[in-house]
Design a protein around this motif. Sequence first.
Motif, PDB file in Angstrom:
ATOM      1  N   CYS A  22       0.804  -1.220   0.000  1.00  8.16           N
ATOM      2  CA  CYS A  22       0.000   0.000   0.000  1.00  8.16           C
ATOM      3  C   CYS A  22       0.836   1.268   0.000  1.00  8.16           C
ATOM      4  O   CYS A  22       0.307   2.348   0.168  1.00  8.16           O
ATOM      5  CB  CYS A  22      -0.962   0.011   1.182  1.00  8.16           C
ATOM      6  N   GLY A  23       2.128   1.175  -0.170  1.00 11.53           N
ATOM      7  CA  GLY A  23       2.930   2.374  -0.301  1.00 11.53           C
ATOM      8  C   GLY A  23       3.212   3.071   1.012  1.00 11.53           C
ATOM      9  O   GLY A  23       2.865   2.597   2.081  1.00 11.53           O
ATOM     10  N   ALA A  24       3.876   4.225   0.925  1.00 19.17           N
ATOM     11  CA  ALA A  24       4.260   4.969   2.113  1.00 19.17           C
ATOM     12  C   ALA A  24       3.064   5.691   2.705  1.00 19.17           C
ATOM     13  O   ALA A  24       2.141   6.074   2.012  1.00 19.17           O
ATOM     14  CB  ALA A  24       5.339   5.990   1.735  1.00 19.17           C
ATOM     15  N   PRO A  25       3.045   5.892   4.025  1.00 20.90           N
ATOM     16  CA  PRO A  25       1.905   6.539   4.654  1.00 20.90           C
ATOM     17  C   PRO A  25       1.828   8.006   4.285  1.00 20.90           C
ATOM     18  O   PRO A  25       2.834   8.682   4.139  1.00 20.90           O
ATOM     19  CB  PRO A  25       2.180   6.352   6.153  1.00 20.90           C
ATOM     20  N   ALA A  26       0.618   8.469   4.143  1.00 20.86           N
ATOM     21  CA  ALA A  26       0.399   9.881   3.819  1.00 20.86           C
ATOM     22  C   ALA A  26      -0.010  10.629   5.069  1.00 20.86           C
ATOM     23  O   ALA A  26      -0.441  10.035   6.055  1.00 20.86           O
ATOM     24  CB  ALA A  26      -0.706  10.004   2.766  1.00 20.86           C
ATOM     25  N   PHE A 185       2.474   1.121  10.084  1.00 18.95           N
ATOM     26  CA  PHE A 185       3.265   1.079   8.857  1.00 18.95           C
ATOM     27  C   PHE A 185       4.667   0.583   9.185  1.00 18.95           C
ATOM     28  O   PHE A 185       5.346   1.110  10.066  1.00 18.95           O
ATOM     29  CB  PHE A 185       3.344   2.467   8.224  1.00 18.95           C
ATOM     30  N   ASP A 186       5.103  -0.470   8.482  1.00 19.48           N
ATOM     31  CA  ASP A 186       6.429  -1.050   8.672  1.00 19.48           C
ATOM     32  C   ASP A 186       7.390  -0.398   7.680  1.00 19.48           C
ATOM     33  O   ASP A 186       7.353  -0.676   6.490  1.00 19.48           O
ATOM     34  CB  ASP A 186       6.370  -2.561   8.442  1.00 19.48           C
ATOM     35  N   ARG A 187       8.257   0.487   8.185  1.00 17.25           N
ATOM     36  CA  ARG A 187       9.136   1.229   7.281  1.00 17.25           C
ATOM     37  C   ARG A 187      10.231   0.343   6.672  1.00 17.25           C
ATOM     38  O   ARG A 187      10.809   0.691   5.651  1.00 17.25           O
ATOM     39  CB  ARG A 187       9.756   2.420   8.008  1.00 17.25           C
ATOM     40  N   TYR A 192       1.912  -1.603   5.167  1.00 18.35           N
ATOM     41  CA  TYR A 192       1.124  -1.635   6.391  1.00 18.35           C
ATOM     42  C   TYR A 192       1.014  -3.076   6.880  1.00 18.35           C
ATOM     43  O   TYR A 192       1.076  -4.024   6.099  1.00 18.35           O
ATOM     44  CB  TYR A 192      -0.271  -1.055   6.131  1.00 18.35           C
ATOM     45  N   GLU A 193       0.807  -3.216   8.195  1.00 14.26           N
ATOM     46  CA  GLU A 193       0.784  -4.551   8.786  1.00 14.26           C
ATOM     47  C   GLU A 193      -0.589  -5.211   8.732  1.00 14.26           C
ATOM     48  O   GLU A 193      -0.696  -6.434   8.897  1.00 14.26           O
ATOM     49  CB  GLU A 193       1.258  -4.471  10.247  1.00 14.26           C
TER      50      GLU A 193
END
Length: 208
Positions: A22-26, A185-187, A192-193
């Motif tokens: 789902c990509g990086a968190p916004a 969010f797992d960087r 996302y978990e």
Amino acid sequence: MTSARWRRWLAIAAIGAALTACGAPAAPAPTPPAPPSSAAAPSSAAQAATADGPLPHARPVRLEVPAIGVSTGPIVDLGLAGDGALEVPEDAVTTGWFTGSPSPGETGPAVLAAHVDYNHVPGTFNRLKDTKPGDQAIVHRADGTTAVFTVYRVERYPKSAFPTDDVYGDTAGPELRMITCGGAFDRSTHNYEDNIVAYARLSQAYRG
């Protein structure tokens, strides 16, 4: 979709058909106003159809979820990735239909998926977690009919314990599943978990 074909897809999906990337968190998106819904009620010129039974097969072309400000463009087809996970749309604003599931309005759980965010852009399902029982999901279909689903359950699941049978298993009537990512969010993996799943049942269908 025939029962035999649906069971074949379930056997594949049981490998792990969660929405994974789902990509990086916004940053939190402002609450958009709910768009006007063309499916609030059929117009006088529209021919009402029954919601007592399933609709024939017709691919979904557009989705509205007024309670969370969703009004999509064209819906794309999704399959399964090589690891058995559900494919994801290629950008933040696209919604996809899992073609291994029934079309919305047929008997069984139709599956629509979209990102919560992607490349720091809020996704179509950025607020899916905020849906509540009683909210409507309105699916416009390629045959000119509109299927209106009413949400009855919203859940968050760890991707490591995704309930495949609950989400993809047979149902007595036409249902809808809307899926996105959620939770922490797992960087290290840029994912996302968890997954958010909104469950809905067909409550109305009409043409026009």
